[in-house]
Motif scaffolding. Structure first.
Motif, PDB file in Angstrom:
ATOM      1  N   GLN A  93       0.814  -1.211   0.000  1.00 17.77           N
ATOM      2  CA  GLN A  93       0.000   0.000   0.000  1.00 17.77           C
ATOM      3  C   GLN A  93       0.849   1.262   0.000  1.00 17.77           C
ATOM      4  OE1 GLN A  93      -2.520   0.540   3.446  1.00 17.77           O
ATOM      5  NE2 GLN A  93      -3.145   2.598   2.790  1.00 17.77           N
ATOM      6  N   GLN A  94       1.954   1.217   0.723  1.00 15.78           N
ATOM      7  CA  GLN A  94       2.734   2.442   0.895  1.00 15.78           C
ATOM      8  C   GLN A  94       3.327   2.943  -0.418  1.00 15.78           C
ATOM      9  OE1 GLN A  94       5.916   2.091   3.712  1.00 15.78           O
ATOM     10  NE2 GLN A  94       6.353   4.281   3.721  1.00 15.78           N
ATOM     11  N   ASP A  95       3.964   2.046  -1.162  1.00  8.24           N
ATOM     12  CA  ASP A  95       4.665   2.506  -2.372  1.00  8.24           C
ATOM     13  C   ASP A  95       4.578   1.520  -3.536  1.00  8.24           C
ATOM     14  OD1 ASP A  95       6.248   0.478  -1.459  1.00  8.24           O
ATOM     15  OD2 ASP A  95       8.048   1.688  -1.172  1.00  8.24           O
ATOM     16  N   GLY A  96       3.793   0.458  -3.393  1.00 10.92           N
ATOM     17  CA  GLY A  96       3.635  -0.491  -4.488  1.00 10.92           C
ATOM     18  C   GLY A  96       4.732  -1.535  -4.582  1.00 10.92           C
ATOM     19  N   SER A  97       5.681  -1.513  -3.666  1.00 10.54           N
ATOM     20  CA  SER A  97       6.769  -2.495  -3.714  1.00 10.54           C
ATOM     21  C   SER A  97       6.237  -3.876  -3.334  1.00 10.54           C
ATOM     22  CB  SER A  97       7.890  -2.077  -2.755  1.00 10.54           C
ATOM     23  OG  SER A  97       7.391  -1.987  -1.437  1.00 10.54           O
ATOM     24  N   PRO A  98       6.943  -4.968  -3.706  1.00 10.02           N
ATOM     25  CA  PRO A  98       6.459  -6.318  -3.407  1.00 10.02           C
ATOM     26  C   PRO A  98       6.308  -6.542  -1.908  1.00 10.02           C
ATOM     27  CG  PRO A  98       8.213  -6.382  -5.053  1.00 10.02           C
ATOM     28  CD  PRO A  98       8.177  -4.988  -4.514  1.00 10.02           C
ATOM     29  N   THR A 287     -14.473  15.292  -1.207  1.00 12.68           N
ATOM     30  CA  THR A 287     -13.785  15.112  -2.486  1.00 12.68           C
ATOM     31  C   THR A 287     -12.322  14.781  -2.230  1.00 12.68           C
ATOM     32  OG1 THR A 287     -13.392  17.498  -2.590  1.00 12.68           O
ATOM     33  CG2 THR A 287     -15.311  16.650  -3.774  1.00 12.68           C
ATOM     34  N   HIS A 288     -11.744  14.054  -3.180  1.00  8.31           N
ATOM     35  CA  HIS A 288     -10.334  13.660  -3.035  1.00  8.31           C
ATOM     36  C   HIS A 288      -9.642  13.664  -4.395  1.00  8.31           C
ATOM     37  CE1 HIS A 288      -6.727  11.558  -1.812  1.00  8.31           C
ATOM     38  NE2 HIS A 288      -6.915  10.679  -2.780  1.00  8.31           N
ATOM     39  N   SER A 289      -8.502  14.340  -4.463  1.00  9.34           N
ATOM     40  CA  SER A 289      -7.671  14.360  -5.670  1.00  9.34           C
ATOM     41  C   SER A 289      -6.344  13.685  -5.354  1.00  9.34           C
ATOM     42  CB  SER A 289      -7.428  15.804  -6.139  1.00  9.34           C
ATOM     43  OG  SER A 289      -6.522  15.819  -7.231  1.00  9.34           O
ATOM     44  N   GLY A 290      -6.063  12.569  -6.014  1.00  8.00           N
ATOM     45  CA  GLY A 290      -4.837  11.828  -5.738  1.00  8.00           C
ATOM     46  C   GLY A 290      -4.019  11.611  -6.994  1.00  8.00           C
ATOM     47  N   SER A 356       3.930   9.286 -11.680  1.00 11.48           N
ATOM     48  CA  SER A 356       3.799   8.801 -10.303  1.00 11.48           C
ATOM     49  C   SER A 356       4.802   7.686 -10.011  1.00 11.48           C
ATOM     50  CB  SER A 356       2.372   8.310 -10.049  1.00 11.48           C
ATOM     51  OG  SER A 356       1.966   7.366 -11.010  1.00 11.48           O
ATOM     52  N   PHE A 357       5.330   7.059 -11.044  1.00 16.28           N
ATOM     53  CA  PHE A 357       6.396   6.066 -10.873  1.00 16.28           C
ATOM     54  C   PHE A 357       7.715   6.734 -11.269  1.00 16.28           C
ATOM     55  CE2 PHE A 357       2.566   3.539 -12.077  1.00 16.28           C
ATOM     56  CZ  PHE A 357       2.305   3.060 -10.805  1.00 16.28           C
ATOM     57  N   ALA A 358       8.216   7.565 -10.354  1.00 18.41           N
ATOM     58  CA  ALA A 358       9.341   8.455 -10.658  1.00 18.41           C
ATOM     59  C   ALA A 358      10.593   7.708 -11.083  1.00 18.41           C
ATOM     60  CB  ALA A 358       9.636   9.335  -9.438  1.00 18.41           C
ATOM     61  N   SER A 550      -8.692   3.959   2.226  1.00 15.73           N
ATOM     62  CA  SER A 550      -7.224   3.863   2.232  1.00 15.73           C
ATOM     63  C   SER A 550      -6.644   4.223   0.871  1.00 15.73           C
ATOM     64  CB  SER A 550      -6.789   2.443   2.601  1.00 15.73           C
ATOM     65  OG  SER A 550      -7.160   2.136   3.918  1.00 15.73           O
ATOM     66  N   LEU A 551      -5.534   4.943   0.891  1.00 15.26           N
ATOM     67  CA  LEU A 551      -4.901   5.395  -0.343  1.00 15.26           C
ATOM     68  C   LEU A 551      -3.745   4.477  -0.729  1.00 15.26           C
ATOM     69  CD1 LEU A 551      -4.614   9.241   0.376  1.00 15.26           C
ATOM     70  CD2 LEU A 551      -6.539   7.990  -0.634  1.00 15.26           C
ATOM     71  N   GLN A 552      -3.493   4.403  -2.029  1.00 15.46           N
ATOM     72  CA  GLN A 552      -2.259   3.791  -2.542  1.00 15.46           C
ATOM     73  C   GLN A 552      -1.756   4.655  -3.707  1.00 15.46           C
ATOM     74  OE1 GLN A 552      -2.156   0.413  -5.183  1.00 15.46           O
ATOM     75  NE2 GLN A 552      -0.599  -0.600  -3.977  1.00 15.46           N
ATOM     76  N   PRO A 553      -0.519   5.155  -3.658  1.00 16.91           N
ATOM     77  CA  PRO A 553       0.406   5.139  -2.525  1.00 16.91           C
ATOM     78  C   PRO A 553      -0.230   5.769  -1.275  1.00 16.91           C
ATOM     79  CG  PRO A 553       1.451   6.032  -4.494  1.00 16.91           C
ATOM     80  CD  PRO A 553       0.006   5.940  -4.801  1.00 16.91           C
ATOM     81  N   GLU A 554       0.296   5.387  -0.144  1.00 16.38           N
ATOM     82  CA  GLU A 554      -0.299   5.819   1.111  1.00 16.38           C
ATOM     83  C   GLU A 554      -0.297   7.335   1.233  1.00 16.38           C
ATOM     84  OE1 GLU A 554       1.548   3.875   4.410  1.00 16.38           O
ATOM     85  OE2 GLU A 554      -0.370   3.613   5.418  1.00 16.38           O
ATOM     86  N   LYS A 555       0.699   7.966   0.629  1.00 14.90           N
ATOM     87  CA  LYS A 555       0.778   9.432   0.642  1.00 14.90           C
ATOM     88  C   LYS A 555       0.367   9.958  -0.735  1.00 14.90           C
ATOM     89  CE  LYS A 555       3.987  13.239   1.611  1.00 14.90           C
ATOM     90  NZ  LYS A 555       3.712  13.999   0.382  1.00 14.90           N
ATOM     91  N   ASP A 556      -0.691  10.748  -0.756  1.00 14.80           N
ATOM     92  CA  ASP A 556      -1.150  11.424  -1.982  1.00 14.80           C
ATOM     93  C   ASP A 556      -1.656  10.458  -3.048  1.00 14.80           C
ATOM     94  OD1 ASP A 556      -0.352  13.852  -0.814  1.00 14.80           O
ATOM     95  OD2 ASP A 556       1.666  13.680  -1.661  1.00 14.80           O
ATOM     96  N   GLY A 557      -2.048   9.237  -2.659  1.00  7.55           N
ATOM     97  CA  GLY A 557      -2.512   8.272  -3.651  1.00  7.55           C
ATOM     98  C   GLY A 557      -4.001   8.376  -3.930  1.00  7.55           C
TER      99      GLY A 557
END
Length: 616
Positions: A93-98, A287-290, A356-358, A550-557
């Protein structure tokens, strides 16, 4: 082929019911769900969509090909498949890593050529049967041995040499070559004891009474009306805090917004910026913008071919000329589109890997990235032999540079983009013929190669391997009807394929990033498509009824359309939430009184007319 949101054919209201709603006060309209008010798109009875404190109702217009995890590629069903079946390895959830999925842990040997997974203890399917390594082996072997079951994720197992289960808890994947992406990711594991009994697994719809391992399981599906998923109490992360997810179809996004306002649904995604702004501050709505994981592009038909080189489709031969495609790119002001169409709810696009995948995206300041320059576009065409005719449209070898653009008539964003695109192309000498049609028709025509340009986009996973893979020659269709493969734009470049193999085997992440960058730069210069933007995910929900998304990524997702199942996993009824969708009893009473008064007046009038008629 594209992952696109689809438009259903559900009619929201009959005229009679619409008239009744007009007569009633707003609060009374809030009191009712649309159950029974819709005109069914098929013979199936209208679904029960009434409000419940433990059913999250989600508005959708998404296209469903099937819910078969081996074959489905469209956005809505693939999102739901993420809920139904756990992978061996999940996207964090945090960053999409395995992170942990069915597998509790894993190790690699032979420089990344052999991967050994240990399953968690005590896992069970929703019917109580144990989940074992045999289920994992069965799933992968189906994809390796039955081509029709490799449609959705076949390229993810293309490097598999063998899959073994030395015991009930261990899975060993041996690869043909070392691999950087975790091979246990992104493939839903199905229950062997259920699927081995299905006669034709490639055409199995999998749309009711699903046995799975995920958080929610499909309970019922009524085409173009609703999809209902029930919570899985045996989900290994714990049972969800609500009982159901229910997706309800609406003809267009404006109808979805009105349904949210009226309390007929609880969640709406994929909002336009105008809709998003209009919902800000609405009572009971948040409302939510991610930061999204999708790109939007104009895809070119540069000459569709099968894997063995047979041409098909109706693409204009002019688009086989890379100079024409490059000129179109330089004639598009993507910054202006972002400002005027998206109201700056996103960032300009470069490649098919979103910003988003820097680690993987092609930087906007990369040397290959061209800025908007219509004069350069005209010079490029001029040097390529395309000469402006009397009407300003260019001609070469007797062929007029006129191209078809497929546009979804119900999609405001596509329509608005086309309004800018057409005059920009005319300014550089290209005639654009807009063909407005429905989304399903665009999907069908894009598969068959029956187009020149169309608006499309994909949702991209945290690891770029899958998206890179569907740009290789190995994923072109096998048949001239466009079937038998999953290709993003019909792109095929053997040099790109060589780099693809290199990046997959490169275990040094820095070196792999460099190779991926070179691949994206190559694809950019080949101009297989023009990526316009990476839009923010604009969403809104009834915060007076539900909370703890819950957001994914956890921050700004984002909440919905994640590369995981986190968005609705933690949702729970809001404290003091109203199971009736915001019913205002007082307004209902007033509405009933008004309605009765109207009816009484009509009756009196009819009686008076009848009496008058009697006298005559």
């Amino acid at each position: 082929m594209s992952i696109r949101n689809r438009v259903g054919v559900r009619r929201a209201l009959t005229l009679a019911v619409a008239a009744a709603l007009v007569a009633l006060p707003v609060g009374a309209a809030h009191a009712q769900s649309p159950a029974g008010l819709s005109v069914a798109a098929d013979a199936t009875p209208a679904p029960d969509t009434s409000a419940s404190a433990t059913t999250l109702r989600i508005a959708t217009s998404g296209h469903v090909d099937s819910f078969n995890p081996f074959t489905s590629i469209y956005l809505l069903p693939t999102n739901l498949i993420r809920y139904m079946y756990e992978n061996l390895v999940q996207n964090d959830q945090q960053d999409g890593s395995p992170t942990k999925g069915l597998a509790d842990s894993w190790t690699t040997d032979d420089g990344g050529q052999k991967w050994t997974y240990t399953l968690q203890d005590g896992l069970t399917w929703s019917d109580g049967e144990p989940i074992t390594s045999a289920d994992v082996v069965y799933t992968y072997e189906q994809m390796l041995t039955v081509p029709a079951l490799a449609v959705a994720n076949g390229n993810l197992v293309s490097n598999f040499a063998s899959v073994d289960a030395p015991d009930d808890k261990t899975v060993v994947i041996t690869l043909k070559a070392p691999q950087a992406p975790n091979p246990g990711s992104e493939i839903p594991i199905v229950p062997k004891h259920v699927w081995e009994k299905i006669a034709d697994r490639s055409t199995y719809a999998n749309d009711s009474n699903v046995v799975g391992s995920g958080s929610f399981l499909i309970d019922s599906y009524s085409a173009n009306q609703s999809i209902t998923l029930k919570a899985n109490p045996t989900f290994w992360r714990g049972a969800p805090k609500i009982d159901r997810l229910q997706y309800i179809y609406y003809t267009n996004s404006d109808a979805q917004v009105q349904a949210l306002r009226a309390g007929e649904v609880d969640f709406v995604g994929s909002l336009t910026p105008t809709q998003f702004d209009a919902l800000k501050g609405a009572p009971g709505i948040t409302t939510h913008s991610g930061e999204g994981r999708r790109y939007a592009s104009y895809s070119f038909n540069a000459g569709m071919k099968t894997r063995d080189g047979q041409s098909f489709g109706t693409g204009n031969p002019a688009l086989a000329d890379v100079k024409v495609r490059q000129a179109i790119r330089q004639g598009i002001d993507t910054k202006a589109l972002l400002k005027n169409v998206l109201q700056d709810q996103g960032v300009p696009g470069t490649s098919f890997i979103p910003a988003s995948f820097a680690k993987w995206t092609l930087p906007a300041d990369d040397s290959v990235v061209k800025s908007y320059d219509p004069d350069a576009a005209k010079a490029l065409l001029e040097a390529d032999g395309w000469v402006a005719g009397a009407d300003g449209i260019r001609v070469k070898d007797g062929n007029r540079l006129s191209l078809r653009l497929l546009v979804d008539a119900s999609d405001v964003t596509e329509q608005s983009t086309a309004e800018y695109f057409v005059p920009w192309m005319k300014a550089i000498g290209i005639d654009i013929q807009v063909e407005s049609t429905d989304d399903d028709t665009i999907s069908t025509r894009s598969v068959k190669g029956d187009y020149d340009i169309y608006f499309t986009g994909w949702s991209v996973n945290p690891d770029p391997d899958y998206q890179l893979g569907i740009n290789t020659c190995a994923n072109l269709p096998t048949d001239v009807d466009g079937s038998g493969g999953t290709t993003q734009d019909g792109y095929c470049n053997p040099e790109f394929d060589k780099l693809y193999a290199q990046q997959r085997s490169e275990l040094d992440e820095g070196k792999r990033q460099s190779i991926v960058h070179d691949m994206l730069a190559m694809n950019y210069e080949d101009a297989a498509q023009v990526v316009l933007w990476y839009a923010n995910g604009l969403e809104a929900y009834r915060s007076d009824r539900f909370t703890n998304f819950s957001l994914q990524p956890e921050k700004d997702g984002i909440i919905a359309n994640q590369a995981g199942y986190w968005g609705f996993l933690t949702v729970e009824p809001a404290s003091g939430g109203d199971a009736g969708g915001g019913v205002n009893v007082g307004l209902i009473v007033v509405g009933v009184i008004v309605a009765l008064a109207v009816i009484l007046a009509i009756v009196i009038a009819v009686i008076r007319r009848r009496r008058a008629g009697d006298r005559e």
